[in-house]
Write a protein that holds these residues in place. Structure first.
Motif, mmCIF file in Angstrom:
data_model
loop_
_atom_site.group_PDB
_atom_site.id
_atom_site.type_symbol
_atom_site.label_atom_id
_atom_site.label_comp_id
_atom_site.label_asym_id
_atom_site.label_seq_id
_atom_site.Cartn_x
_atom_site.Cartn_y
_atom_site.Cartn_z
ATOM 1 N N GLU A 9 -53.847 45.189 -32.347
ATOM 2 C CA GLU A 9 -54.129 44.947 -33.756
ATOM 3 C C GLU A 9 -52.886 44.403 -34.477
ATOM 4 O O GLU A 9 -52.975 43.524 -35.321
ATOM 5 C CB GLU A 9 -54.569 46.273 -34.394
ATOM 6 C CG GLU A 9 -55.184 46.161 -35.765
ATOM 7 C CD GLU A 9 -55.711 47.530 -36.212
ATOM 8 O OE1 GLU A 9 -56.870 47.838 -35.859
ATOM 9 O OE2 GLU A 9 -54.983 48.289 -36.879
ATOM 10 N N LEU A 39 -37.422 52.891 -23.728
ATOM 11 C CA LEU A 39 -38.434 52.838 -22.672
ATOM 12 C C LEU A 39 -38.677 54.219 -22.072
ATOM 13 O O LEU A 39 -39.716 54.450 -21.449
ATOM 14 C CB LEU A 39 -38.030 51.830 -21.596
ATOM 15 C CG LEU A 39 -38.092 50.368 -22.060
ATOM 16 C CD1 LEU A 39 -37.322 49.452 -21.113
ATOM 17 C CD2 LEU A 39 -39.536 49.893 -22.188
ATOM 18 N N GLY A 40 -37.724 55.116 -22.246
ATOM 19 C CA GLY A 40 -37.914 56.490 -21.798
ATOM 20 C C GLY A 40 -38.461 57.393 -22.892
ATOM 21 O O GLY A 40 -38.484 58.600 -22.745
ATOM 22 N N SER A 41 -38.878 56.812 -23.992
ATOM 23 C CA SER A 41 -39.466 57.572 -25.101
ATOM 24 C C SER A 41 -40.990 57.491 -25.011
ATOM 25 O O SER A 41 -41.519 56.657 -24.283
ATOM 26 C CB SER A 41 -39.015 56.974 -26.443
ATOM 27 O OG SER A 41 -39.796 55.827 -26.755
ATOM 28 N N PRO A 42 -41.695 58.335 -25.765
ATOM 29 C CA PRO A 42 -43.170 58.256 -25.714
ATOM 30 C C PRO A 42 -43.747 57.133 -26.572
ATOM 31 O O PRO A 42 -44.947 57.081 -26.747
ATOM 32 C CB PRO A 42 -43.612 59.616 -26.276
ATOM 33 C CG PRO A 42 -42.387 60.380 -26.581
ATOM 34 C CD PRO A 42 -41.231 59.455 -26.575
ATOM 35 N N PHE A 43 -42.913 56.235 -27.086
ATOM 36 C CA PHE A 43 -43.415 55.297 -28.098
ATOM 37 C C PHE A 43 -43.783 53.921 -27.541
ATOM 38 O O PHE A 43 -44.042 52.988 -28.305
ATOM 39 C CB PHE A 43 -42.406 55.209 -29.247
ATOM 40 C CG PHE A 43 -42.028 56.571 -29.757
ATOM 41 C CD1 PHE A 43 -43.006 57.432 -30.246
ATOM 42 C CD2 PHE A 43 -40.723 57.033 -29.680
ATOM 43 C CE1 PHE A 43 -42.687 58.717 -30.669
ATOM 44 C CE2 PHE A 43 -40.396 58.317 -30.098
ATOM 45 C CZ PHE A 43 -41.376 59.166 -30.588
ATOM 46 N N GLU A 44 -43.784 53.808 -26.227
ATOM 47 C CA GLU A 44 -44.377 52.674 -25.512
ATOM 48 C C GLU A 44 -43.964 51.284 -25.983
ATOM 49 O O GLU A 44 -44.823 50.489 -26.355
ATOM 50 C CB GLU A 44 -45.910 52.744 -25.593
ATOM 51 C CG GLU A 44 -46.520 53.891 -24.882
ATOM 52 C CD GLU A 44 -48.044 53.819 -24.874
ATOM 53 O OE1 GLU A 44 -48.597 53.820 -23.771
ATOM 54 O OE2 GLU A 44 -48.666 53.742 -25.957
ATOM 55 N N PHE A 57 -52.424 49.733 -32.626
ATOM 56 C CA PHE A 57 -53.131 49.808 -33.894
ATOM 57 C C PHE A 57 -52.090 50.016 -35.001
ATOM 58 O O PHE A 57 -51.040 50.628 -34.765
ATOM 59 C CB PHE A 57 -54.147 50.955 -33.871
ATOM 60 C CG PHE A 57 -55.262 50.728 -32.896
ATOM 61 C CD1 PHE A 57 -56.259 49.790 -33.186
ATOM 62 C CD2 PHE A 57 -55.313 51.402 -31.692
ATOM 63 C CE1 PHE A 57 -57.292 49.556 -32.283
ATOM 64 C CE2 PHE A 57 -56.338 51.164 -30.783
ATOM 65 C CZ PHE A 57 -57.318 50.237 -31.078
ATOM 66 N N VAL A 71 -51.779 51.941 -37.483
ATOM 67 C CA VAL A 71 -51.370 53.313 -37.786
ATOM 68 C C VAL A 71 -50.303 53.780 -36.787
ATOM 69 O O VAL A 71 -49.331 54.442 -37.156
ATOM 70 C CB VAL A 71 -52.591 54.267 -37.820
ATOM 71 C CG1 VAL A 71 -53.402 54.167 -36.567
ATOM 72 C CG2 VAL A 71 -52.159 55.707 -38.052
ATOM 73 N N SER A 72 -50.451 53.379 -35.513
ATOM 74 C CA SER A 72 -49.463 53.753 -34.503
ATOM 75 C C SER A 72 -48.155 53.003 -34.706
ATOM 76 O O SER A 72 -47.071 53.560 -34.505
ATOM 77 C CB SER A 72 -49.988 53.455 -33.099
ATOM 78 O OG SER A 72 -50.900 54.440 -32.702
ATOM 79 N N TYR A 80 -46.037 54.653 -37.390
ATOM 80 C CA TYR A 80 -45.477 55.915 -36.900
ATOM 81 C C TYR A 80 -44.365 55.668 -35.874
ATOM 82 O O TYR A 80 -43.281 56.228 -35.953
ATOM 83 C CB TYR A 80 -46.616 56.746 -36.289
ATOM 84 C CG TYR A 80 -46.152 57.953 -35.534
ATOM 85 C CD1 TYR A 80 -45.692 59.079 -36.197
ATOM 86 C CD2 TYR A 80 -46.164 57.953 -34.137
ATOM 87 C CE1 TYR A 80 -45.244 60.188 -35.493
ATOM 88 C CE2 TYR A 80 -45.725 59.061 -33.427
ATOM 89 C CZ TYR A 80 -45.269 60.166 -34.099
ATOM 90 O OH TYR A 80 -44.829 61.251 -33.409
ATOM 91 N N ARG A 81 -44.641 54.813 -34.917
ATOM 92 C CA ARG A 81 -43.716 54.640 -33.794
ATOM 93 C C ARG A 81 -42.426 53.924 -34.195
ATOM 94 O O ARG A 81 -41.358 54.224 -33.674
ATOM 95 C CB ARG A 81 -44.417 53.902 -32.650
ATOM 96 C CG ARG A 81 -45.511 54.768 -32.046
ATOM 97 C CD ARG A 81 -46.251 54.102 -30.923
ATOM 98 N NE ARG A 81 -47.211 55.063 -30.366
ATOM 99 C CZ ARG A 81 -47.814 54.919 -29.204
ATOM 100 N NH1 ARG A 81 -47.581 53.842 -28.465
ATOM 101 N NH2 ARG A 81 -48.661 55.830 -28.768
#
Lengths: 478, 395
Positions: free
Chosen positions: B183, B206-211, B236, B238-239, B242-243
């Motif tokens: 999106e 890259l080792g974080s959960p935020f892809e 999206f 919204v992500s 946040y990320r």
């Protein structure tokens, strides 16, 4: 059952058994060589327990050099070799034959190196799939391929079978998550393929090794990708009045640009079996169940689930049950992941493993039911809805040889159906010995001969796991 | 040079069978945009996929597309975009770098395993390639894989053919897994970091959960006076909101990032993807694949010996694009010497024919792997007619 043919053991090899064992004894410590009948027994089959053959001997090496020495010896002596990981193959990939030496990697079970900055782990082939995740979990990492047998199955076996699992819709299967291997070839040569870097420098031989079912060599070490886990994961149960509606909902979710981390489908018989075992709170008044899992922060999961639920409602969903706690999430997955074990409590069963284009699902579910009923048997279905990997469990009584044969025949008919609608014979279990004689349903002679010529480059004598994958008739050399 | 353009797979089979009998070497051509890749070859005739075009299968809800090999990449991408989907691996366009013209084809993307920045998260072309049809060197049409995502039936010849640069067969049809277009896409940019700090930032991200879906570091002098470290987020909206905030917090020891999106973000990543920073020069260009944190280590050693070298990092540091003067061995001995103790490999992507003929273009292999590679080549192409010597002498 005796429908699947094994090659006749070579009497010349059987006659030389003592001599071969003496040769092996010179190569490995005494504890690594198993020769007595009692101790060979556990190696006579794998998870396809309907078939059994006692191997000539079993070797459990501790080092790559020992594997190389044993392979070279077997190659020189013309003795067939059956590589073995943890022996969890459902397709009979590790079932031996009477004139073969089993080389098991179970003693090679150390995690050698973890490199978080580069997001890789180097492990020996006998390490279990779940142990890799266990080792890196404290740092928030995991190893993505997650076959249902992940507690027991080994990385070496995963590489042999190119294993996947429920979460491969997002994270891919083994071939997408292995960067390098140490491979021992039949002539005893040890080669390093790939490493901690992405992509190969020449032909993608690593891509060929993954999924080769122990026919090209024995993998003793592997460098696998480890990924940082999402902040959270939440599965939701959806109960649908019909399988068609469940299938349409899956298509609509993907069409909306949402790739959940997993989408699992269960039909009514499977729901009943799993609920009776796991008490996961599965709805009992529906015809089809979807378990859809999303990942991310709480807010991200809320937003994504809201979209998924709205789509499910448009397709007539009857029950929506969002997990409210880690315990509920675990119970939901316990039901799905124990489907095979739970089924085993109520009947003997054959678990098939075909893949179909998901658009064919309603047709295939209908035809499967007709096929199995035609043999007078029952079937329960669980499968990966995102990628069309079916697991029909055909229930039968193994003490009745006629019924056992019917179950096997029904399974083969189902796999033919999968190919007929554009799918394939196996999505994750492998061909093994089980589907070997169906290979010519999916492939024509030219296709098969090309594969066999590639195989023969590594093993011109056809000694590596020789009863598997390719029909016994018509084998070709390089 | 004569050109044959079969209009069907059967036509291709007949042509190849007769070329095999006559042992006539063939160059395999898609759109010709990557003609300079690999070792220079001497072929009398060319076999073009230009007559084999068209989408053969597209099921958006199954996330799968199939096309004949000569189908322009642009047509495949347009077809997908119309339904909000895309090829996951963001294939590189070699035209600017190699100074070629023509239209990239989908078959050549498969044959060259051509990937871009998304490779680090979404996999390479080979990871999305799920089925092929090709004509082998005996003139037989064979298939491997299929149209379903999960398939472990028999040997995975699909992977072997991806990245074989036409040395194993003439592709007639390819089938790829696809993904939805995100999106929203944004790029976070940090300025002024050293190579080590830039790659360390990328490793943390890259080792974080935020892809992060792409991660690159451009040292000072690569298209700007200051160094830039880039992270791309796709998701999206919204992500994304946040990320990007979480990543800025996680990485605040490296300073605060600026945010770019839209055309500016797209152009920047296109430059990274296509190595455009080296397009206008006469330098030789290498592509190094390493463990990410080894990227700066290798470059420190190489820069000491090759002082005119320019470079930048993609794939979180694990892919180094390196330009050096196109003289002598174009730095081959130095570059491969620096990589050897670290693991990885180097490919000479652009250089004059004379250098590509005298320097191994692909990383040299150990003896057993050489034998296997030659054996695989012979198993597909016993008469040795396809692109002889393109990858290695004799392959």
């Amino acid at each position: 059952m005796s429908a699947i043919a094994f090659p006749l053991p070579d009497p010349r090899i059987l006659a030389r058994r003592e001599e071969i064992i003496a040769g092996l004894a010179a190569l490995v410590p005494p504890a690594a060589l198993i020769t007595s009948e009692d101790e060979r027994r556990p190696y006579e089959t794998d998870a396809l327990t309907a078939y059994r053959r006692l191997p000539l001997a079993v070797v459990l090496p501790s080092t790559t050099q020992e594997v190389a020495a044993v392979l070279k010896f077997c190659g020189e002596q013309g003795v067939p070799v059956v590589p073995r990981g943890a022996g969890t193959s459902l397709a009979g990939g590790a079932i031996p034959q009477e004139d073969a030496v089993v080389i098991g990697v179970s003693k090679m079970n150390r995690i050698l190196e973890i490199d978080y900055a580069n997001r890789v782990a180097k492990v020996q082939a006998g390490v279990t799939n779940l142990a890799v995740t266990g080792e890196v979990m404290a740092e928030g990492f995991f190893y993505a391929p997650d076959p249902s047998s992940q507690l027991a199955c080994s990385i070496g076996g995963n590489i042999g079978m190119n294993s996947g699992g429920a979460h491969c819709l997002k994270y891919g299967v083994t071939t997408n998550n292995v960067l390098g291997v140490t491979l021992v070839m039949l002539d005893g040569s040890i080669v390093e393929i790939g490493g901690s870097h992405l992509d190969s420098g020449g032909l993608d031989i690593l891509g060929l090794i993954v999924g080769s079912e122990g026919q090209l060599g024995i993998v003793t070490e592997a460098t696998v990708r480890i990924l940082r886990a999402a902040e959270g994961a939440r599965p939701v149960l959806f109960g649908f009045p019909t399988s068609e509606q469940a299938g349409e909902a899956v298509a609509a979710i993907i069409g909306a640009g949402i790739i959940p981390v997993a989408m699992e489908f269960m039909d009514k018989p499977a729901i009943e079996i799993c609920e009776a075992f796991a008490h996961a709170g599965y709805p009992m008044d529906v015809e089809a169940l979807l378990i859809i899992e999303v990942e991310g922060s709480d807010a991200e999961m809320d937003a994504q689930l809201a979209r998924i639920v709205a789509i499910a409602r448009e397709h007539g969903v009857q029950t929506v049950k969002e997990s409210q706690s880690a315990m509920e999430s675990a119970a939901i997955w316990k039901g799905r992941k124990s489907a095979f074990g739970a089924t085993g409590r109520i009947a003997d069963y054959i678990c098939m493993d075909g893949t179909i284009p998901t658009g064919q699902l309603p047709h295939v579910l209908r035809r499967m039911d007709e096929i199995v009923k035609g043999y007078g048997l029952r079937v329960a279905n669980v499968f990966h809805a995102g990628d069309g990997n079916l697991h029909p469990l055909i229930l039968y009584n193994c003490n009745d040889p006629v019924e056992a044969q019917k179950a096997e025949d029904a399974g083969m008919d189902i796999l033919r159906l999968c190919v007929e609608v554009g799918g394939c014979l196996t999505g994750e279990h492998g061909v093994g010995i089980e589907k070997r004689d169906l290979m010519n349903v999916q492939f024509n002679e030219a296709d098969l001969h090309q594969q066999m010529r590639v195989r023969a480059v590594f093993d011109g004598q056809w000694l590596m796991n020789p009863a598997k994958v390719f029909p016994l008739e018509g084998r070709v050399a390089a | 040079m004569t050109l044959h353009t079969p209009s069907s797979e059967a036509d291709a089979c007949a042509f190849i069978a007769s070329a095999a009998t006559a042992r006539t070497p063939l160059a395999l051509v898609g759109g010709g945009t990557r003609a300079g890749l690999g070792r220079p070859t001497q072929t009398e005739r060319s076999l073009s996929s230009a007559g084999l075009t068209g989408i053969t299968l597209y099921e958006p809800s199954e996330m799968v597309i199939g096309a004949r090999a000569g189908t322009p990449l642009a047509e495949v991408q347009k077809t997908l975009a119309d339904r909000g989907q895309m090829l996951p691996f963001e294939p590189m366009d070699h035209r600017a770098l190699l100074r070629t013209s023509g239209e990239p084809t989908i078959g050549a993307i498969a044959a060259g395993n051509i990937s871009g920045p998304r490779r680090i998260n979404a996999g390479a072309a080979r990871d999305s390639l799920i089925g092929i049809r090709l004509v082998n060197g005996k003139g037989e049409a064979i298939k491997s894989g299929g149209r379903v995502m999960k398939n472990v039936t028999g040997l995975d010849l699909v992977k072997l053919v991806a990245g074989s640069f036409g040395t194993l067969g003439f592709l007639t049809e390819v089938i790829f897994r696809v993904l939805p277009v995100p999106e929203r896409v944004v790029t976070l940019v940090w300025r002024g970091l050293s190579d080590e700090a830039g790659v360390a930032l990328l490793s943390s991200a890259l080792g974080s959960p935020f892809e992060p879906m792409a991660a690159a570091h451009l040292p000072a002098g690569i298209d700007a006076d200051h160094a830039r470290t880039l992270l791309r987020l796709e998701n999206f909206s919204v992500s994304i909101e946040y990320r990007r905030a979480e990543l800025a917090t996680l990485l605040n020891c490296h300073g605060a990032p600026e945010l770019i999106e839209g055309a500016a973000s797209g152009a920047l990543w296109q430059g990274v993807r296509d190595a455009r920073f080296f397009a206008g020069s006469q330098e030789a260009v290498w592509r190094l694949s390493l463990a990410p944190t080894n990227g700066p280590k290798a470059m420190a050693a190489i820069a000491r010996a090759l002082q005119q070298a320019r470079w930048y990092y993609d794939w979180g540091g694990g892919l180094v694009w390196l330009a050096v003067p196109a003289v002598g061995d174009a730095g081959a001995a130095t570059i491969r010497g620096a990589i050897r103790p670290l693991g990885g490999h180097a490919t000479l992507v652009r250089a004059p024919d004379a250098i590509r003929a005298s320097v191994p273009v692909f990383e040299p292999m150990s003896g057993p792997l050489q034998r296997v590679t030659a054996g695989i080549k012979a198993s597909f192409d016993p008469a040795g007619i396809f692109e002889p010597g393109r990858m290695y002498a004799g392959v």
